[in-house]
Design a protein around this motif. Structure first.
Motif, PDB file in Angstrom:
ATOM      1  N   SER A 179    -120.272  73.141  61.075  1.00  0.00           N
ATOM      2  CA  SER A 179    -119.368  72.476  61.784  1.00  0.00           C
ATOM      3  C   SER A 179    -118.065  72.248  61.091  1.00  0.00           C
ATOM      4  O   SER A 179    -118.070  72.204  59.887  1.00  0.00           O
ATOM      5  CB  SER A 179    -119.919  70.881  61.980  1.00  0.00           C
ATOM      6  N   VAL A 180    -116.996  72.199  61.703  1.00  0.00           N
ATOM      7  CA  VAL A 180    -115.821  72.180  61.381  1.00  0.00           C
ATOM      8  C   VAL A 180    -115.533  70.850  60.764  1.00  0.00           C
ATOM      9  O   VAL A 180    -115.932  69.883  61.104  1.00  0.00           O
ATOM     10  CB  VAL A 180    -114.638  72.415  62.451  1.00  0.00           C
ATOM     11  N   GLN A 181    -114.907  70.728  59.422  1.00  0.00           N
ATOM     12  CA  GLN A 181    -114.527  69.374  58.758  1.00  0.00           C
ATOM     13  C   GLN A 181    -113.234  69.366  58.589  1.00  0.00           C
ATOM     14  O   GLN A 181    -112.546  70.188  58.484  1.00  0.00           O
ATOM     15  CB  GLN A 181    -115.425  69.441  57.501  1.00  0.00           C
ATOM     16  N   PHE A 367    -102.637  68.858  62.264  1.00  0.00           N
ATOM     17  CA  PHE A 367    -103.855  69.528  62.042  1.00  0.00           C
ATOM     18  C   PHE A 367    -103.887  71.018  62.229  1.00  0.00           C
ATOM     19  O   PHE A 367    -103.492  71.429  63.057  1.00  0.00           O
ATOM     20  CB  PHE A 367    -105.172  68.790  62.951  1.00  0.00           C
ATOM     21  N   VAL A 368    -104.183  71.754  61.120  1.00  0.00           N
ATOM     22  CA  VAL A 368    -103.892  73.309  60.932  1.00  0.00           C
ATOM     23  C   VAL A 368    -105.274  73.831  60.741  1.00  0.00           C
ATOM     24  O   VAL A 368    -106.117  73.326  60.120  1.00  0.00           O
ATOM     25  CB  VAL A 368    -103.049  73.144  59.872  1.00  0.00           C
ATOM     26  N   GLN A 369    -105.434  75.014  61.391  1.00  0.00           N
ATOM     27  CA  GLN A 369    -106.563  75.742  61.289  1.00  0.00           C
ATOM     28  C   GLN A 369    -105.870  76.901  60.407  1.00  0.00           C
ATOM     29  O   GLN A 369    -104.778  77.736  60.756  1.00  0.00           O
ATOM     30  CB  GLN A 369    -107.144  76.537  62.488  1.00  0.00           C
ATOM     31  N   HIS A 386    -107.359  71.203  58.761  1.00  0.00           N
ATOM     32  CA  HIS A 386    -106.783  70.730  57.572  1.00  0.00           C
ATOM     33  C   HIS A 386    -105.574  69.891  58.089  1.00  0.00           C
ATOM     34  O   HIS A 386    -104.714  70.113  59.002  1.00  0.00           O
ATOM     35  CB  HIS A 386    -105.871  71.907  56.873  1.00  0.00           C
ATOM     36  N   LYS A 387    -105.876  68.222  57.529  1.00  0.00           N
ATOM     37  CA  LYS A 387    -104.825  67.406  58.221  1.00  0.00           C
ATOM     38  C   LYS A 387    -103.593  67.332  57.127  1.00  0.00           C
ATOM     39  O   LYS A 387    -103.819  66.968  55.934  1.00  0.00           O
ATOM     40  CB  LYS A 387    -105.850  66.125  58.072  1.00  0.00           C
ATOM     41  N   ILE A 388    -102.457  67.701  57.589  1.00  0.00           N
ATOM     42  CA  ILE A 388    -101.225  67.788  56.688  1.00  0.00           C
ATOM     43  C   ILE A 388    -100.575  66.637  57.234  1.00  0.00           C
ATOM     44  O   ILE A 388     -99.879  66.214  58.348  1.00  0.00           O
ATOM     45  CB  ILE A 388    -100.273  69.056  57.375  1.00  0.00           C
TER      46      ILE A 388
END
Length: 511
Positions: A179-181, A367-369, A386-388
């Protein structure tokens, strides 16, 4: 208590309501009464079982720090922040603002020597006694200038998803499968000795340079990373921001020491990956609402290495893609509400031959992939979001790393396809070939790597305001209300070269 000189000063034995009322009388007025009351109630309830600490707090606040007081501690959270009334912030900053400095910025607090549980000491408990911290303002820092962007990191009192409190809280359950975290990237003021000569941009900084769940240094060149992720679902990164020294604004090499070369050195000593002329446009950006593209794809000329994507309405293009001007007849109220919070959006910067950095200018996180950030975090590609955070400046794409990955994947796919063809023809693979001892399923998977899989290496995806993954109600970026997909043209150019020099063999039809 030994200081009952002030009339009606409560003690830890009094009712919570009486203590809260007394402490409310000493607030500095920087926050609304509702927020202040919620913050003080929350703290008093946490301290009810620790009477000596509650008495210390009462003493410190009601005497304005005139009497020495002990540490007043609460449990440190996973990401170090405390949620009060739907807003999150560092606890020592929240209470220092409440009772001492209403205009305090996060990077201005320094703990006193005798504080045993100061925020920066990274203990399991955090001291929130406002009189255990001193305010330190860097020389030459212009506080009035900082306030332009301080609405975002108001001690990180940002409603990450504006009204939904529960979405701002990281889930504590363990991750399942692949799962994506969400990995968090707050801004930081990590100091360094070498100035970084790029256009300066003033941004507020966090009180601490790192969180308790920082990643170890992961060298970019390593291919077999054994780094483990130390957070439950969230962890902190430390992107670079400008740093003041002797009144001068400086930039420093990004992130962890030894993690990256400073960019001017990197560019000076690294020849281009390809001699092919640079593309006319360095990237193209498509804007989506849920799973529908809205408007035309926006192309950014190579003459504009920095492009801003924001929520405003200027249609002139060039180095600015304004999402506010785009109409969509199927737009829902939820999407409209999210779009209102894009604000100043993000800045994308192309450095060197094709590395990409992101600066979050919005008052809300993006939020970045990013496969590059996945790898830096020791995660499998596509395994994390990834939460920037607002004001963070972070590298999200490395062209050389991407080129190595596409070469490796293309070679693996070609070798696997050849081995598969040999197996179909009845030939036994030699000891040096792929698949000699590999199970058929992995051979089949390797042979199945196609152009689309390789193209994904050259694409970034970014959602505004709303996150996705197990920490949020949305499982995919295509369920978020407003997001962009960025195609990186130099990387796609290199992929084209790789595919020409190392074609992936298609399965041949049987005679």
């Amino acid at each position: 208590m030994d200081n009952m000189s002030i009339t009606n000063t409560p003690t830890s034995n009094d009712a919570c309501l009486s203590i809260v009322h007394s402490l409310m009388c000493h607030r500095q007025g920087g926050e609304s009464e509702t927020f202040a009351k919620r913050a003080i109630e929350s703290l008093v309830k946490k301290l009810k079982e620790k009477k000596d600490e509650l008495d210390s707090l009462i003493t410190a606040i009601t005497t304005n720090g005139a009497h020495p007081s002990k540490c007043v501690t609460i449990q440190r959270t996973l990401d170090g922040r405390l949620q009060v009334a739907g807003r999150k912030g560092f606890p020592h900053v929240i209470y220092a603002r409440l009772w001492r400095w209403p205009d305090l910025h996060k990077n201005e607090l320094k703990h006193v020597k005798y504080c045993q549980y100061a925020f920066d000491l990274k203990c399991d408990s955090v001291c929130v006694n406002p009189y255990h911290y001193e305010r330190v303002v860097s020389p030459g820092i212009d506080l009035s200038g900082l306030t332009l962007q301080s609405s975002a990191p108001s001690s990180m009192l940002v409603k990450d998803e504006y009204v939904h409190d529960y979405e701002g809280q990281p889930s504590l359950s363990s991750a399942e499968g692949h799962s994506v975290q969400t990995i968090q990237h707050p801004p930081s003021n990590r100091a360094s000795t070498e100035p970084y000569n790029t256009p300066a941009m003033l941004a507020p900084t966090e009180a601490s340079t790192t969180s308790t769940t920082n990643f170890p240094n992961i060298p970019v060149a390593s291919t077999n990373s054994t780094t483990t992720w130390t957070g439950s679902r969230t962890a902190a990164y430390t992107p670079t921001i400008p740093h003041h020294q002797n009144g001068h604004l400086q930039h420093h090499p990004p992130m962890h020491p030894g993690h990256y070369w400073p960019v001017h050195n990197e560019l000076a000593f690294q020849p281009p990956i390809s001699n092919h002329p640079a593309p006319e446009y360095w990237c193209s950006i498509a804007y989506f609402e849920m799973d529908v593209q809205v408007g035309e794809t926006f192309k950014v000329p190579s003459s504009c290495p920095i492009v801003t994507v924001d929520g405003y309405v200027d249609p002139s293009g060039g180095d600015r893609f304004c999402l506010g001007q785009l109409s969509n007849v199927h737009r829902t109220e939820a999407i409209e509400r999210a779009r209102l919070h894009i604000g100043k959006g993000v800045q994308l910067e192309c450095k060197g031959e094709g590395d990409v950095w992101v600066r979050c200018l919005s008052d809300h996180a993006v939020f970045v992939q990013s496969y590059y950030l996945d790898r830096e975090a020791g995660r499998a590609p596509g395994d994390a979001v990834h939460k920037i955070y607002p004001s963070a400046y972070i590298k999200v794409f490395d062209l050389r790393q991407c080129h190595r990955q596409m070469q490796q994947q293309a070679a693996t796919a070609q070798a696997a396809a050849a081995a598969q063809a040999a197996a179909v023809a009845g030939n036994i693979p030699g000891p040096g070939s792929v698949g000699g001892i590999a199970p058929a399923i992995s051979l089949s998977a390797a042979a199945g790597i196609g152009v689309d899989d390789l193209r994904r290496l050259c694409i970034l995806r970014m959602s505004f305001v709303k996150g996705w993954g197990p920490d949020y109600p949305r499982q995919s970026i295509k369920e978020t209300p407003c997001w962009i997909e960025i195609h990186l043209h130099r990387a796609l150019q290199l992929l084209d070269e790789v595919l020409h020099t190392m074609p992936i063999a298609d399965p041949q039809p049987l005679d």
